[in-house]
Design an enzyme around this catalytic site. Structure first.
Site, PDB file in Angstrom:
ATOM      1  N   TYR A 441      13.285  10.540 -50.248  1.00 20.63           N
ATOM      2  CA  TYR A 441      12.579   9.572 -50.039  1.00 20.63           C
ATOM      3  C   TYR A 441      11.220  10.058 -49.407  1.00 20.63           C
ATOM      4  O   TYR A 441      10.333  10.667 -49.680  1.00 20.63           O
ATOM      5  CB  TYR A 441      13.352   9.091 -49.209  1.00 20.63           C
ATOM      6  CG  TYR A 441      13.971   9.314 -46.782  1.00 20.63           C
ATOM      7  CD1 TYR A 441      12.356  10.519 -46.678  1.00 20.63           C
ATOM      8  CD2 TYR A 441      14.256   8.653 -46.858  1.00 20.63           C
ATOM      9  CE1 TYR A 441      12.779  10.837 -45.692  1.00 20.63           C
ATOM     10  CE2 TYR A 441      14.127   8.977 -45.211  1.00 20.63           C
ATOM     11  CZ  TYR A 441      13.670  10.653 -45.039  1.00 20.63           C
ATOM     12  OH  TYR A 441      13.925  10.990 -43.554  1.00 20.63           O
ATOM     13  N   GLU A 442      10.205   8.430 -49.631  1.00 21.86           N
ATOM     14  CA  GLU A 442       8.937   8.934 -50.432  1.00 21.86           C
ATOM     15  C   GLU A 442       8.360   9.555 -51.162  1.00 21.86           C
ATOM     16  O   GLU A 442       7.227   9.769 -51.022  1.00 21.86           O
ATOM     17  CB  GLU A 442       8.856   9.213 -48.852  1.00 21.86           C
ATOM     18  CG  GLU A 442       8.899   8.851 -47.660  1.00 21.86           C
ATOM     19  CD  GLU A 442       9.156   6.908 -47.407  1.00 21.86           C
ATOM     20  OE1 GLU A 442       8.496   6.074 -48.302  1.00 21.86           O
ATOM     21  OE2 GLU A 442      10.418   6.660 -46.312  1.00 21.86           O
ATOM     22  N   GLY A 443       9.378   9.045 -52.276  1.00 22.91           N
ATOM     23  CA  GLY A 443       9.161  10.244 -53.578  1.00 22.91           C
ATOM     24  C   GLY A 443       9.372  11.342 -53.148  1.00 22.91           C
ATOM     25  O   GLY A 443       8.960  12.488 -52.528  1.00 22.91           O
TER      26      GLY A 443
END
Length: 595
Positions: A441-443
């Protein structure tokens, strides 16, 4: 049962001896009164909250998870709500926030230390206040005066929490494909409609209101990412006087059933004409949201540091206690049935890997936090620009390198425990499961790697990377004359030279074929991550050597760890250089229908 003790000695070492934070704060008008005693007192109290309040709830949260009720409300695990109330009462949400909105105005570095310990204690719980702080930062930077008046003091106090709503069922990283829409209403508000998935802390019972920051499209928006706007959509509408109004048309459609972080409510959120307000300019929402996204990426790095540290602590305790076989060089505890497993070389390799990844991450992450404080507060424009460039360059490395290493470290911890590591009561398998999401997550870490190589390095012809290179070069020149530093300086200098050469090589290839960037990006990020760690371990080794006559065994242990890092972990860079240099041909040659 697992245990956690805040690593105060190493935290103090990094802040005071390695980074000389007090001297930096003295140059920043906002923090010139922040002294060593203040820092240590706050850190000690933060450690008590993490270890005594949040940590005992970690396995409870994993076992119970969150529950969605028939009315769409979500209950968090037993004790979570009470712990959050204590967190708010203690003033922790306001630690590094703007005093204009009720914040304490303390450095970002302190907030970073707080979140390291919270994530060691209970990653799933820490995500609730962590995302709220990101929402505060986004609205503080881009909110209208009306939005700041309505929301910021409540977010700063912790009375309200926040989320960021980006991902949709058909699009994750490629936000240019999102379909959520927003239409202006007659009274100047916006009606937001769409479905968002994977929304951490999307619905819960910890706070009286939740402010969702939602990416959506206006009717006249251009296609792609240039047509995205950002909206603040509250769970409960807020009256002009700040009191809560009626329930907004936003609801949790379901909870995601996840591999880990069970104590955090990861929601499918439905916006059915929910009323919100525009944050920033129309069609410029992604740039505004990047304030929160970058804060989240640094926050994920803190999750990883926290998990690495707590996994290490429990692995060491187990390895000293567990008896299994005899040392290969003869019994070390002949009065016992067998020797503790810490005598075995490969167990020590696993423990030292965990330790090195923890100590390297702490030095690196705290340095980035201190640079953020400098970027935001230094009176000299050039200094602010240089530190901003460093933060921009290093953020994807904090996110990806630390999370990769945390997954390695938690897996090594599970292996140290052997069969007991696979059993839930010991806690290690939870750390493995919780750590795995951080790489996604978050890229995803591949996205971070593409960002580093494509945008942050090649995008400005290596200008930001050269700034970091000059920092390393200056240290090498200063310390290269010391004979006792050669074992650290020589490999650091060699790696710095090879990174420079490889960067030029990839840049030349990329001019002919952009796939070369995609093929090299992941090993390239790990390579630069090792360069950063090698720089910090060399600096830490210098301090340890300077204090080698000290009766404090801490410095001796620091030196042993640095030597292990250079001997056993840094050699990975040889493989990374070969992989990055190998290019895209063998990856892209095979037709898709042959897979």
């Amino acid at each position: 049962m697992p245990k956690y003790t805040p690593p105060l000695r190493d935290i103090h070492f990094v802040i005071h001896e390695l980074l000389s934070a007090e001297k930096i704060f003295a140059s920043l008008p906002a923090y010139k009164e922040v002294d060593k005693e203040t820092l240590n007192q706050i850190i000690e109290e933060a450690g008590k909250f993490a270890s005594e309040i949040a940590f005992p709830l970690n396995q409870v949260g994993d076992k119970e998870g969150c529950v969605r009720r028939d009315d769409g409300s979500v209950s968090t695990p037993a004790g979570f709500k009470e712990a959050y109330a204590q967190y708010v009462e203690g003033g922790w949400p306001s630690l590094s926030c703007d005093p204009e909105y009720g914040g304490q105005g303390l450095p970002q570095l302190l907030n970073t230390v707080l979140y390291e310990m919270l994530n060691s204690a209970n990653q799933a719980w820490a995500m609730y206040p962590g995302l709220s702080h990101g929402a505060y930062e986004c609205l503080h930077a881009h909110g209208t005066p009306e939005q700041k008046k309505l929301y910021l003091d409540k977010l700063v106090s912790g009375l309200w929490t926040g989320t960021m709503c980006l991902t949709e069922p058909h699009c994750g990283t490629d936000l240019g494909m999102l379909r959520t829409t927003a239409h202006a209403t007659s009274d100047g508000a916006y009606s937001v409609t769409g479905t968002k998935i994977f929304i951490s802390s999307g619905e819960h019972d910890l706070s009286e209101n939740i402010i969702h920051l939602v990416l959506a499209r206006l009717p006249d928006s251009p296609k792609g990412t240039k047509g995205i706007s950002l909206f603040a959509v509250p769970k409960f509408l807020v009256n002009p006087d700040g009191s809560l109004g009626e329930r907004n048309r936003v609801s949790c459609g379901s909870l995601e059933h996840k591999m880990g972080i069970h104590g955090n409510a990861t929601c499918v959120m439905n916006f059915d004409g929910a009323l919100g307000s525009l944050v920033g300019e129309p069609h410029k929402g992604l740039s505004a949201m990047f304030v929160m996204m970058n804060a989240a990426r640094l926050g994920v790095g803190m999750q990883s540091l926290g998990l690495t540290e707590v996994a290490y602590q429990n692995s060491v305790a187990y390895a000293k206690d567990r008896l299994q076989m005899r040392s290969l060089t003869g019994p070390k505890e002949p009065d016992k049935a067998a020797d503790p497993i810490i005598v075995h070389p490969d167990v020590r390799r696993m423990l030292l890997t965990q330790r090195a990844y923890s100590e390297g991450a702490r030095a690196f992450a705290y340095w980035v936090a201190l640079m953020i404080d400098t970027e935001l507060n230094h009176p000299d424009d050039d200094v602010r620009k240089d530190t901003a460039d460093m933060v921009t360059l290093l953020t994807p490395i904090v996110k990806a390198f630390l999370t990769d290493n945390a997954f390695t470290a938690t897996n090594e911890g599970l292996q140290v425990f052997g069969g007991h590591g696979y059993i839930a009561e010991w806690g290690m398998e939870q750390y493995v499961r919780d750590a795995r999401i951080t790489m996604i997550y978050e890229g995803t870490n591949t996205i971070q790697s593409l960002d580093l190589l494509g945008r942050k390095v090649l995008g400005d012809m290596g200008q930001k990377l050269r700034k970091f290179g000059k920092i390393v070069e200056a240290f090498i020149e200063d310390e290269g004359v010391r004979k006792d530093m050669q074992e650290f300086i020589d490999p650091l200098a060699d790696l710095a030279s090879k990174v420079e050469k490889l960067t030029k090589e990839i840049g030349m290839k990329a001019m002919m074929n952009h796939d070369e960037v995609g093929a090299a990006a992941v090993p390239y990020l790990r390579l630069v991550g090792h360069l950063v760690y090698a720089y910090f371990f060399a600096r830490m080794a210098k301090i340890a050597l300077t204090n080698k006559a000290s009766p404090d065994s801490f410095y001796q242990a620091k030196l042993f760890t640095a030597r292990f890092y250079f001997a056993k972990l840094l050699p990975e860079t040889a493989q990374l250089i070969r992989a990055a240099s190998a290019g895209s041909k063998t990856l892209m040659a095979m037709p898709a229908d042959l897979f």
